[in-house]
Design a protein around this motif. Structure first.
Motif, PDB file in Angstrom:
ATOM      1  N   PRO A 216      37.501  40.986  36.574  1.00 13.78           N
ATOM      2  CA  PRO A 216      37.658  40.319  37.865  1.00 13.78           C
ATOM      3  C   PRO A 216      36.568  39.276  38.089  1.00 13.78           C
ATOM      4  O   PRO A 216      35.419  39.470  37.703  1.00 13.78           O
TER       5      PRO A 216
ATOM      6  N   ASP B  36      33.410  37.961  43.598  1.00 12.48           N
ATOM      7  CA  ASP B  36      33.663  37.280  44.869  1.00 12.48           C
ATOM      8  C   ASP B  36      32.369  36.648  45.371  1.00 12.48           C
ATOM      9  O   ASP B  36      31.277  37.125  45.075  1.00 12.48           O
TER      10      ASP B  36
ATOM     11  N   SER C  37      37.779  35.199  47.491  1.00 10.46           N
ATOM     12  CA  SER C  37      38.843  36.181  47.734  1.00 10.46           C
ATOM     13  C   SER C  37      39.911  35.673  48.704  1.00 10.46           C
ATOM     14  O   SER C  37      41.031  36.187  48.710  1.00 10.46           O
TER      15      SER C  37
ATOM     16  N   ARG D 258      43.104  34.649  46.822  1.00  9.37           N
ATOM     17  CA  ARG D 258      43.871  35.605  46.026  1.00  9.37           C
ATOM     18  C   ARG D 258      45.339  35.239  46.153  1.00  9.37           C
ATOM     19  O   ARG D 258      45.811  34.879  47.224  1.00  9.37           O
TER      20      ARG D 258
ATOM     21  N   VAL E 233      40.809  31.341  37.135  1.00  7.63           N
ATOM     22  CA  VAL E 233      41.047  32.682  37.661  1.00  7.63           C
ATOM     23  C   VAL E 233      42.535  32.809  37.959  1.00  7.63           C
ATOM     24  O   VAL E 233      43.122  31.928  38.598  1.00  7.63           O
TER      25      VAL E 233
ATOM     26  N   ASP F  34      45.741  37.285  40.327  1.00 10.62           N
ATOM     27  CA  ASP F  34      45.233  38.623  40.641  1.00 10.62           C
ATOM     28  C   ASP F  34      43.716  38.662  40.746  1.00 10.62           C
ATOM     29  O   ASP F  34      43.133  39.736  40.934  1.00 10.62           O
ATOM     30  N   GLY F  35      43.056  37.520  40.592  1.00 10.03           N
ATOM     31  CA  GLY F  35      41.607  37.462  40.718  1.00 10.03           C
ATOM     32  C   GLY F  35      40.840  37.742  39.441  1.00 10.03           C
ATOM     33  O   GLY F  35      39.637  37.986  39.482  1.00 10.03           O
TER      34      GLY F  35
END
Length: 170
Positions: free
Chosen positions: A34, A37, A51, A54, A139, A142-143
């Motif tokens: 991931p 953030d 975030s 997303r 990215v 889904d992050g």
């Protein structure tokens, strides 16, 4: 003999990092996991978090006004953003200079419509272990970090476009 070779390799790492920073010419790597953030102020003064994006494909582009490859790449990133933004793609341009006035001045000469974030304390660039200018991280929706690019030279934008299309289709 092994320890001598290990020492030479260890001493070569900082030199390699410096060469990468100065050259601005590295290829893509495949990061995993991931994307950390973060929140930063934008050039418009509002706070923005990664975030909040997303569900979109995001390119995080670390740059500086003193970086010639960054200046060369910026109009090409604007074209990429304009083309794919309607399909759920965004770019977060992260300027890494302590004095953001230099970045804002550069953006008068090379305007962009994607968000510019100001990392005046280098907290986000450290979070992402940025060692070269520019550095771009793609990215997925889904992050998750999927592609990492250190440096820029003409032609990289074709690779960016191919990777953005791939991630948009997923």
């Amino acid at each position: 003999m092994k320890s001598k070779n290990a020492c030479i390799k260890l001493l070569a790492l900082p030199l390699m990092g410096w060469l990468l920073l100065v050259s601005g010419q590295l290829q893509a790597a495949a990061p995993q996991g991931p994307a950390p953030d973060f929140a930063l102020k934008t050039s418009g003064g509002e706070n923005t978090r990664l975030s909040e994006h997303r569900g979109e494909v995001v390119m995080i582009n670390f740059w500086a006004s003193w970086c010639a490859p960054c200046r060369q790449e910026m109009p090409l990133l604007e074209e990429l953003y304009t083309q794919y933004q309607p399909l759920g793609f965004t770019i977060l341009g992260v300027n890494v200079e302590e004095d953001s006035s230099k970045a804002l001045s550069m953006l008068e000469d090379i305007p962009v419509s994607f968000p510019i974030m100001l990392d005046t304390r280098s907290t986000v660039s450290k979070l992402y272990n940025v060692v070269a200018m520019p550095t771009s991280i793609l990215v997925d929706r889904d992050g998750n970090m999927r592609y990492l690019h250190h440096g820029y030279k003409p032609g990289y934008e074709e690779q960016y476009q191919q990777q953005v299309r791939e991630l948009i289709r997923e």
